[in-house]
Design a protein around this motif. Structure first.
Motif, mmCIF file in Angstrom:
data_model
loop_
_atom_site.group_PDB
_atom_site.id
_atom_site.type_symbol
_atom_site.label_atom_id
_atom_site.label_comp_id
_atom_site.label_asym_id
_atom_site.label_seq_id
_atom_site.Cartn_x
_atom_site.Cartn_y
_atom_site.Cartn_z
ATOM 1 N N SER A 54 -14.390 -38.240 15.054
ATOM 2 C CA SER A 54 -15.646 -37.517 15.291
ATOM 3 C C SER A 54 -16.672 -37.878 14.222
ATOM 4 C CB SER A 54 -15.403 -36.012 15.291
ATOM 5 O OG SER A 54 -15.089 -35.568 13.983
ATOM 6 N N PRO A 55 -17.957 -37.904 14.557
ATOM 7 C CA PRO A 55 -18.996 -38.285 13.580
ATOM 8 C C PRO A 55 -19.058 -37.358 12.377
ATOM 9 C CG PRO A 55 -19.866 -38.302 15.823
ATOM 10 C CD PRO A 55 -18.525 -37.655 15.896
ATOM 11 N N THR A 56 -18.568 -36.134 12.532
ATOM 12 C CA THR A 56 -18.668 -35.162 11.432
ATOM 13 C C THR A 56 -17.431 -35.130 10.549
ATOM 14 O OG1 THR A 56 -17.823 -33.449 12.923
ATOM 15 C CG2 THR A 56 -20.220 -33.697 12.764
ATOM 16 N N CYS A 57 -16.449 -35.979 10.835
ATOM 17 C CA CYS A 57 -15.201 -35.968 10.048
ATOM 18 C C CYS A 57 -15.487 -36.432 8.623
ATOM 19 C CB CYS A 57 -14.168 -36.864 10.714
ATOM 20 S SG CYS A 57 -12.586 -36.916 9.836
ATOM 21 N N SER A 58 -15.042 -35.652 7.652
ATOM 22 C CA SER A 58 -15.230 -36.032 6.252
ATOM 23 C C SER A 58 -14.077 -36.928 5.803
ATOM 24 C CB SER A 58 -15.288 -34.788 5.366
ATOM 25 O OG SER A 58 -14.025 -34.146 5.342
ATOM 26 N N CYS A 59 -14.246 -37.552 4.668
ATOM 27 C CA CYS A 59 -13.209 -38.452 4.151
ATOM 28 C C CYS A 59 -11.919 -37.687 3.865
ATOM 29 C CB CYS A 59 -13.706 -39.155 2.891
ATOM 30 S SG CYS A 59 -15.160 -40.207 3.160
ATOM 31 N N VAL A 74 -27.525 -50.222 7.206
ATOM 32 C CA VAL A 74 -26.297 -50.603 7.909
ATOM 33 C C VAL A 74 -25.473 -49.373 8.262
ATOM 34 C CG1 VAL A 74 -24.111 -51.848 7.676
ATOM 35 C CG2 VAL A 74 -26.232 -52.873 6.837
ATOM 36 N N LEU A 75 -25.359 -48.466 7.314
ATOM 37 C CA LEU A 75 -24.570 -47.259 7.559
ATOM 38 C C LEU A 75 -25.239 -46.354 8.586
ATOM 39 C CD1 LEU A 75 -23.442 -46.431 3.905
ATOM 40 C CD2 LEU A 75 -22.104 -47.517 5.707
ATOM 41 N N SER A 76 -26.552 -46.497 8.753
ATOM 42 C CA SER A 76 -27.230 -45.677 9.756
ATOM 43 C C SER A 76 -26.831 -46.091 11.171
ATOM 44 C CB SER A 76 -28.749 -45.793 9.586
ATOM 45 O OG SER A 76 -29.215 -47.078 9.965
ATOM 46 N N PHE A 77 -26.369 -47.322 11.334
ATOM 47 C CA PHE A 77 -25.853 -47.757 12.634
ATOM 48 C C PHE A 77 -24.463 -47.178 12.888
ATOM 49 C CE2 PHE A 77 -28.962 -51.153 11.919
ATOM 50 C CZ PHE A 77 -29.561 -51.228 13.167
ATOM 51 N N THR A 78 -23.617 -47.177 11.844
ATOM 52 C CA THR A 78 -22.215 -46.795 12.029
ATOM 53 C C THR A 78 -21.955 -45.311 11.806
ATOM 54 O OG1 THR A 78 -21.769 -47.414 9.722
ATOM 55 C CG2 THR A 78 -21.406 -49.091 11.398
ATOM 56 N N HIS A 79 -22.767 -44.654 10.972
ATOM 57 C CA HIS A 79 -22.566 -43.232 10.673
ATOM 58 C C HIS A 79 -23.894 -42.480 10.744
ATOM 59 C CE1 HIS A 79 -19.257 -45.422 8.734
ATOM 60 N NE2 HIS A 79 -18.528 -44.338 8.900
ATOM 61 N N PRO A 80 -24.585 -42.500 11.884
ATOM 62 C CA PRO A 80 -25.924 -41.888 11.943
ATOM 63 C C PRO A 80 -25.916 -40.391 11.673
ATOM 64 C CG PRO A 80 -25.130 -42.462 14.143
ATOM 65 C CD PRO A 80 -24.168 -43.066 13.176
ATOM 66 N N THR A 81 -24.860 -39.699 12.086
ATOM 67 C CA THR A 81 -24.829 -38.240 11.920
ATOM 68 C C THR A 81 -24.822 -37.834 10.456
ATOM 69 O OG1 THR A 81 -23.521 -38.194 13.945
ATOM 70 C CG2 THR A 81 -23.615 -36.161 12.687
ATOM 71 N N SER A 82 -24.262 -38.672 9.597
ATOM 72 C CA SER A 82 -24.134 -38.322 8.182
ATOM 73 C C SER A 82 -25.468 -38.292 7.456
ATOM 74 C CB SER A 82 -23.195 -39.320 7.481
ATOM 75 O OG SER A 82 -21.919 -39.329 8.097
ATOM 76 N N PHE A 83 -26.527 -38.796 8.080
ATOM 77 C CA PHE A 83 -27.843 -38.855 7.420
ATOM 78 C C PHE A 83 -28.673 -37.591 7.644
ATOM 79 C CE2 PHE A 83 -26.628 -43.213 7.349
ATOM 80 C CZ PHE A 83 -27.364 -43.828 6.357
ATOM 81 N N HIS A 84 -28.215 -36.733 8.527
ATOM 82 C CA HIS A 84 -29.089 -35.646 8.978
ATOM 83 C C HIS A 84 -29.164 -34.534 7.938
ATOM 84 C CE1 HIS A 84 -31.466 -33.849 12.114
ATOM 85 N NE2 HIS A 84 -30.837 -32.699 11.947
ATOM 86 N N PHE A 142 -34.751 -44.275 9.879
ATOM 87 C CA PHE A 142 -35.299 -43.166 10.674
ATOM 88 C C PHE A 142 -35.060 -43.408 12.171
ATOM 89 C CE2 PHE A 142 -37.963 -41.858 6.979
ATOM 90 C CZ PHE A 142 -37.728 -40.491 7.050
ATOM 91 N N ARG A 143 -35.274 -44.635 12.583
ATOM 92 C CA ARG A 143 -35.089 -44.975 14.000
ATOM 93 C C ARG A 143 -33.650 -44.729 14.445
ATOM 94 N NH1 ARG A 143 -35.450 -51.217 16.249
ATOM 95 N NH2 ARG A 143 -34.434 -50.846 18.255
ATOM 96 N N ASN A 144 -32.693 -45.077 13.582
ATOM 97 C CA ASN A 144 -31.280 -44.969 13.959
ATOM 98 C C ASN A 144 -30.742 -43.546 13.862
ATOM 99 O OD1 ASN A 144 -31.266 -47.741 14.311
ATOM 100 N ND2 ASN A 144 -30.508 -48.160 12.243
ATOM 101 N N THR A 145 -31.319 -42.740 12.974
ATOM 102 C CA THR A 145 -30.680 -41.450 12.676
ATOM 103 C C THR A 145 -31.552 -40.235 12.990
ATOM 104 O OG1 THR A 145 -31.526 -41.393 10.396
ATOM 105 C CG2 THR A 145 -29.467 -42.575 10.762
ATOM 106 N N GLY A 146 -32.816 -40.457 13.361
ATOM 107 C CA GLY A 146 -33.739 -39.322 13.410
ATOM 108 C C GLY A 146 -33.869 -38.627 14.747
ATOM 109 N N HIS A 147 -32.855 -38.647 15.586
ATOM 110 C CA HIS A 147 -32.973 -38.064 16.936
ATOM 111 C C HIS A 147 -33.191 -36.549 16.903
ATOM 112 C CE1 HIS A 147 -31.827 -41.932 18.538
ATOM 113 N NE2 HIS A 147 -30.778 -41.961 17.719
ATOM 114 N N LYS A 148 -32.781 -35.896 15.845
ATOM 115 C CA LYS A 148 -32.920 -34.436 15.787
ATOM 116 C C LYS A 148 -34.023 -33.995 14.826
ATOM 117 C CE LYS A 148 -28.087 -33.477 16.962
ATOM 118 N NZ LYS A 148 -26.840 -32.783 16.545
#
Length: 1407
Positions: A598-603, A685-695, A722-728
């Motif tokens: 899941s995108p919200t899974c922490s390490c 790069v990380l915004s492509f693979t982990h976009p949810t983590s930027f919010h 912003f383009r990759n992660t800013g949907h919300k």
């Protein structure tokens, strides 16, 4: 001779009756009592001692003997009366009664008496019989065995006995005996057998004194006696009795001078003479040598030369034993044998190259100890380790790595850069075990010296290249390599078990210090892991759907895809199926896996999930569980062990510190600007693979701050994040939204072109009222377009193009008027400025004029506008395609006013060709692209400018690899056979291999693909290729052998790759296609006989090649091929074409080849420094080279046929696109034999101002005065410059091998624009282009200086495909790094060949 030291104070001794005396005690006894002896002599006993006979009891004998012992103990050598008085008693004590008495106490007391007697009567013993003396000493020796038990009540008497014998050296009297050796051997064996760890230092010293006196004062040491010492050094005995070993060790040290000749004689007998019978220790000679060397090297002074003799033995096992021995001797800590005995050291090093594998293996193992213990010998070892790092044996190459890494982990200073280079090479070894060891070893060194900085900055700098090299390995095709790189990254480069802040700091500065190719590899690694996560997510979604046949098929396909991403995909398929079955039965396991991906899974959650899933699947009864291991591989790849929301926040904070100047950037070895830019790229790069983590508001605030920075790259990356992660953002963070919108508008209107593109896409992606936002940008930009200010035009054109593509319904119509009135009429059809006439065919991005950049963007705008509309209702696409074709025909100079420079023309040709190719990716436009337009587009890959060919080929490959382009475009790669640069041909071949494998794999994995085989099956490229080659402008004479040979080379360039495997009888299928084409007509010119003849001729050449290369092509084709109606008419019922369009003689020439002249380029003022190289193995004698001395401003050079591959432009020393043009003067030989080894002097060459510069000259006497024809020579001097000539866009002129001057003149008339040197134009004056620059006209030559040599700009960069394989791609944008390493070399090398692969500068195998 007995020596009596003065006994001043002897140890306290037990007298046996509870009384103790010392040697200094003097006691007065009453007069001795006389007793008659058996032989009639009177025996005087000490006072109080009665006669001792066999008639009394043992106890009584012991009692009386104790008094005798006491008496003799108190006597000294000066007591002459007493000595004479007790002489009979001394003789009596040596009688058989005492020597063979069964009572050990009696024997001990007698031995003590005898020892004192020898002391008292020294130097002469009272016993004259040799036999008696022998019996006495053997008797005494036997009593010494009592020393073994230190806890015995009698131990003090045994010690007294030993002490007495040692101090007096009583055994020395035995030297007078003939068989004294028997006594000494018995003594030595006894002492070595009784010594143990309970003995104190005095006991050992007395034993040493006793034995060393025998060795040093005797005449020599016999072999048996030597054996009694050396046997204690053998490992088996050494382990049993360590004290005996120590005793022998000290004894040998003490007696080294005396015993060394005896030892030398022993080893000489065994090693040199081979007399193993001389000693029972013969089989232990090498163990003995090792121990003796450790004791004292002087013991082996005479033995070492014998070992050199043994090193050269014919017996491999014997050499192995000697090597093992010498390895220990040379490698021991304190050994200086290598410096003391250089001949032996050099002889030993020679064993690194031994023919016997175990010997080489042992030599390599030794090197580790030697490097650690003797760093000064590293220089000697380096060259030998280099050879062994390429050893045919896998185990030896493996141990070379272990040796170097072991020493490096001990101390990095022990291994030099050359040794580390050997490990670096082996990361590309053909064997997985060797590659793995090399990679893991380097990773361990990096973690120790760079990450933990255990040896300071110098050590860290020494191994700083390791991180780049390890990540470069991700370009390899093997899944094992990729998985190991991922493991190394997670455990060594950025350890996942570090705390979040520390982990992110490590990643932040690692990313900033990586080279560009390593960055791409790391990005690809994250991309592959993210893709695998998505596959697993889709698999879980399929589990939630109802069971159906379609669901099962989809699930099976997904499982196969997942299995490909695991080691050993064959076995992995079974394990993945099993895992899928377990998932279906265990909902809890499903939930754990869902949480993991899941995108919200922490390490931390990921770590818990992995352990929980592994625990569930573990089987306690099965210690080694391959199924569990495979599942762990999968979990490790998909688990987010590095990146989560907390990690992104930590990265942003680090970047903020760099912006504020409070970070440790300089200490970490990077500048603040580099850190900021790399940090933004990392976040992008990380915004492509982990976009949810930027919010988070904090993260976006930092990104807004980056948007305001002056660094264009930083701002561009921030917009993309912003383009990759800013949907919300719009719903959750209105404050950020209100701040972001004006910034994006500003960037779209006045930012850089890249910023404008990202800004438009960002608005379209994250805002709900995007139509309003885009309109606010579109309207002012469309009204303010002004072609007179081109530098302010580029960004608006980019924004308008992307807006029209993203919102075609809203902006397609307004854009049409912009296109018609401004883009075409005002911008493209006008040349407002005059380009710089410097002769260059390519200029760097920063040197390109703004007007040309604007025109390039205008062409892209046209394409984006059409791609947005996706229809041709207004016929705009037809008009655009005609415009692009006209630009290609005019070579980029659309207005034909000749105001534009050559480099600008190259840019526009590339833009036009790329635009047609881009439009072809849309089906509605592909249908309207005519064959002529397709052929014009295809010819761009043979452009005269190197960069145009390179970039076009990369764009072509990228689109084909993504299955975006129709199959016919793959046929374009066949034209790459004509490219004069070897690297371009090699790149094209790799692209073909990659594309064909992608298509075949896609067909296997997608059952529905069988319905679209015509557009997917690689073999269907053959009819497209045949048609394209039939319309090649260079193919003008169907019967010309040289032209046919070119056609054959192009055909084979493609067919060679297609025919690697005969899958589904594909050889017969391709043959059938070629035969069927001969039953049709050319749809492009169905009624033109010459066009059809050329088509059928190419078919015959293809059939000739297929038949010659495959014995399987004569089988029946599995199905009847379908030919594309766009290029071929339907077969006519009554049409039969059984004619052979190439003669039998021509077939032979095509298949066997013949020598042909080679083009040589003459340069101005400077001879070419690079030689031509053949790209592929061809038939012998088909090509020739030449040696040409260039001595004048313009030297003549030999002519040859067009576009011949034989002359390759090397990567070093020759540049293709230099600023000055080159001239070619072709010399056609008078005879048909090939011309070789030509030497042309400047004074005899044709001058640069000849009447018709572009025409070829016949071979006249004046032109060939200094041409030496040697057709029988086959060797070409590699030092001579041999380069392929090209008239236009990479294609050299084609001289006639035979013919008249008139024919040559006719053939060399200038070509029509856009038809590369094939057609004839009467209007334009004759000109001939050499390389990438045309020769100036005759009237201009007096005005313009001669130009310098050509240059090939070979800067390339590489990116990875979606599955992690190496693909070449170049970015023509300003930020493209011209120094990027050409990683194609890694892609092009096969792991099966890397054992002896030459390694390039970047650590990759040279092609």
């Amino acid at each position: 001779m007995l020596h009596l030291p003065e006994l001043h104070e002897r140890p306290v001794e037990d007298c046996g009756e509870g009384k103790f005396i010392t040697s200094s005690t003097r006691m007065d006894f009453p007069a001795a009592q006389a007793k008659p002896a058996a032989d009639g002599k009177i025996i005087y006993y000490p006072p109080g001692v009665k006669e001792i006979t066999d008639k009394i009891t043992n106890d009584e004998v012991v009692k009386r003997l104790k008094m005798v012992v006491k008496t003799f103990m108190d006597m000294d050598q000066d007591s002459e009366d007493e000595k004479q008085q007790y002489l009979p008693l001394a003789l009596h004590l040596a009688s058989e009664f005492f020597l063979r008495n069964p009572n050990k106490d009696v024997r001990l007391l007698v031995a003590c008496c005898l020892a004192d007697i020898f002391r008292i009567y020294a130097p002469e013993a009272p016993y004259t019989s040799h036999d008696k003396l022998k019996d006495i000493f053997l008797f005494i020796t036997r009593q010494l065995k009592g020393l073994e038990d230190t806890k015995s009540p009698q131990f003090n008497r045994y010690f007294y006995l030993l002490e007495n014998l040692a101090w007096v050296k009583s055994y020395n009297i035995c030297f007078e005996l003939e068989d004294c050796n028997e006594i000494f051997i018995q003594l030595f064996r006894t002492l070595f057998s009784v010594i143990n760890n309970s003995h104190n230092q005095k006991v050992q010293m007395h034993m040493l004194d006793l034995m060393s006196s025998i060795i040093m004062e005797g005449d020599g040491v016999t072999q048996e006696l030597l054996d009694s010492i050396l046997i204690n050094l053998i490992p088996a005995h050494k382990n049993l009795n360590k004290q005996a070993f120590d005793l022998a060790k000290v004894l040998l040290k003490r007696t080294v001078q005396t015993i060394e000749p005896c030892i030398a004689n022993f080893f000489n007998q065994v090693l040199v003479l081979g007399k193993s019978s001389v000693s029972d220790l013969s089989e232990h000679v090498f163990d003995l040598i090792q121990e003796l060397f450790a004791i004292d090297p002087h013991l082996l002074l005479s033995v070492m030369p014998q070992l050199e003799f043994k090193l050269k033995s014919n017996d491999g096992e014997e050499r192995l034993a000697v090597v093992r021995l010498l390895a220990k001797l040379f490698g021991s800590k304190d050994s200086d044998l290598a410096t003391q005995n250089r001949p032996l050291w050099q002889c030993f090093l020679g064993r690194f190259n031994d023919i016997h594998v175990p010997v080489r293996l042992e030599s390599v193992k030794f090197a580790s100890h030697c490097l650690m213990n003797h760093p000064d010998l590293a220089k000697d070892l380096t060259e030998y380790l280099k050879v062994r790092s390429h050893d045919p044996e896998e185990a030896i190459r493996h141990d070379v790595i272990v040796t170097i890494i072991t020493a490096g982990k001990r101390d990095l200073s022990l291994v030099n850069d050359q040794l580390l280079g050997f490990v670096r090479e082996r990361t590309l070894d053909k064997r997985w075990r060797v590659r793995k060891e090399a990679m893991m070893g380097l990773a361990q060194l990096y973690k120790k010296y760079c990450l933990h900085a255990e040896a300071g900055k110098d050590a860290a700098e020494k191994v700083s290249w390791i991180k780049d090299k390890l990540l470069h390995i991700y370009y390899q095709n093997s899944i094992d390599d990729k998985l190991l790189v991922e493991k190394i990254f997670a455990q060594y480069l950025v350890p996942h078990n570090l705390e979040t802040e520390e982990r992110m700091k490590c990643l932040y500065y690692l990313y900033a210090s990586l080279d560009p190719n390593a960055v791409k590899a790391l990005n690809e690694m994250w991309k592959c892991q993210n893709m695998l996560r998505s596959h697993v997510r889709e698999l879980l979604d399929l589990h939630k759907q109802p069971t159906s046949e379609a669901n099962s098929a989809a699930m099976f396909g997904k499982l196969m895809t997942i299995a490909k991403n695991l080691p050993d995909p064959g076995k992995a398929q079974d394990f993945v199926k099993k895992f899928n079955q377990v998932l279906g039965d265990d909902e809890k396991l499903q939930s754990q896996l869902e949480l993991l991906i899941s995108p919200t899974c922490s390490c931390k959650q990921a770590d818990i999930c992995v352990r929980e899933i592994a625990r569930k699947l573990a089987n306690p009864k099965q210690p080694t569980n391959p199924f569990l291991e495979m599942v762990k591989f999968l979990l490790e790849r998909i688990a987010p062990v590095h990146i989560d929301s907390e990690a992104i926040s930590a990265l942003v904070k680090l970047m903020n510190k760099s912006i504020e100047g409070t970070a440790d950037d300089e200490e970490e070895g990077v500048s603040p600007d580099t850190a900021i830019r790399a940090g933004l790229e990392l976040l992008k790069v990380l915004s492509f693979t982990h976009p949810t983590s930027f919010h988070s508001a904090e993260t976006y605030e930092s990104l807004l701050q980056c948007l305001r920075m002056e660094d264009d790259k930083v701002a561009e990356a921030a917009i993309q994040i912003f383009r990759n992660t800013g949907h919300k953002i719009e719903t959750d963070l209105p404050q950020i939204r209100s701040t972001l919108i004006p910034i994006l508008h500003q960037k779209a209107k006045r930012g850089t072109p890249h910023q404008a593109k990202q800004a438009v896409h960002c608005i379209h992606a994250i805002f709900s009222n995007k139509e309003v936002q885009l309109a606010q940008i579109f309207e002012p930009l469309s009204r303010s377009l002004n072609a007179d200010v081109p530098e302010q035009l580029i960004t608006p054109l980019v924004s308008l193009g992307h807006i029209s593509m993203l919102a075609p319904d809203q902006f397609a119509s307004p854009m049409k008027s912009v296109v018609a009135n401004f883009i075409v009429k005002d911008l493209l059809m006008n040349d407002r400025s005059t380009g710089e006439k410097n002769g260059k065919l390519w200029s760097p991005d920063e040197e390109v004029s703004p007007e040309v950049l604007a025109k390039v963007q205008a062409i892209k705008l046209l394409v984006r506008w059409l791609l947005g509309m996706k229809n041709n209702q207004s016929k705009s696409a037809n008009s655009t395609l005609r415009l692009l074709s006209a630009m290609l025909v005019s070579e980029g100079d659309l207005t034909e006013q000749k105001r534009i420079s050559k480099s600008d023309m190259s840019r526009l040709r590339l833009a036009a060709g790329s635009a047609i190719m881009k439009l072809a990716q849309e089906p509605c436009y592909h249908e309207i692209i005519t064959p002529e337009q397709f052929q014009l587009c295809a010819l761009v890959i043979n452009d005269e400018c190197y960069q145009v060919r390179q970039i076009f080929a990369q764009k072509l490959h990228k689109a084909l690899a993504k299955l975006l382009l129709p199959l016919e475009y793959m046929a374009i790669f066949a034209l790459c056979a004509k490219d004069p640069v070897k690297e371009r041909r090699a790149h094209a071949r790799q692209c073909l291999l990659k594309n064909i494998s992608i298509r075949r794999e896609y067909i296997k994995q997608n059952p529905m693909a069988n319905e679209k085989l015509l557009s997917l099956l690689p073999e269907y490229v053959v009819p497209y290729m045949i048609h394209l080659l039939a319309h090649d402008p260079d193919f003008t004479k169907p019967q010309d052998v040289d032209q046919l040979r070119d056609v054959k080379e192009c055909l084979w360039f493609m067919l060679e790759v297609l025919m690697t495997k005969n899958e589904n009888n594909s050889h017969a299928f391709m043959k059938k296609m070629a035969e069927n084409i001969k039953l049709t007509r050319d749809a492009q010119s169905p009624d033109e006989p010459k066009a059809n003849e050329k088509l059928y001729t190419v078919c015959d050449v293809a059939l000739c090649v297929i038949n010659s290369k495959s014995a399987l092509c004569n089988a029946d084709s599995p199905k009847d091929p379908v030919l594309p109606t766009k290029f071929f008419t339907q077969p006519e019922k009554d049409f039969c074409n059984d004619r052979n369009y190439i003669s039998e003689e021509t077939r032979v020439l095509l298949l066997t080849g013949k020598p042909k002249p080679t083009v040589v380029l003459g340069t101005v003022n400077k001879p070419l420094s690079a030689t031509g190289r053949r790209p592929y193995i061809r038939t012998a004698g088909s090509e020739t080279g030449s040696n040409i001395s260039v001595n004048s401003e313009l030297s003549s050079s030999a002519g040859n046929r067009s576009r011949e591959q034989s002359s390759d432009i090397s990567e070093t020393g020759v540049s293709e696109n230099d600023e000055n043009p080159v001239r070619i003067i072709s010399v056609t030989p008078a005879k048909t034999e090939p011309v070789k080894n030509k030497e042309i002097n400047s004074d005899q060459a044709t001058q640069g101002n000849s009447t018709e510069r572009g025409k070829k000259r016949p071979a006249t006497a004046s032109g060939t005065e200094n041409i030496h024809q040697k057709p029988e020579e086959k060797n070409v001097d590699e030092t001579g410059p041999s380069l392929a000539a090209k008239t236009r866009r990479g294609r050299p002129p084609k001289p006639e091998p035979q013919g008249t001057t008139a024919k040559n003149e006719e053939a060399n008339k200038p070509p029509v624009r856009g038809r590369k040197r094939a057609a004839v134009s009467q209007e334009s004056p004759g000109s001939l282009e050499a390389g990438n620059a045309k020769a100036p006209k005759q009237q201009d030559t007096a005005k313009k200086p001669a130009a310098a040599q050509r240059q090939i700009d070979l800067q390339r960069s590489q990116v990875l495909g979606s599955d992690g394989d190496s693909l070449l791609e170049i970015d023509s944008s300003p930020e493209f790094s011209q120094n990027a390493m050409d990683l194609f070399k890694a892609c092009g090398s096969s792991q099966e060949d890397t054992e002896d692969t030459e390694i390039a500068e970047g650590g990759f195998p040279k092609v």
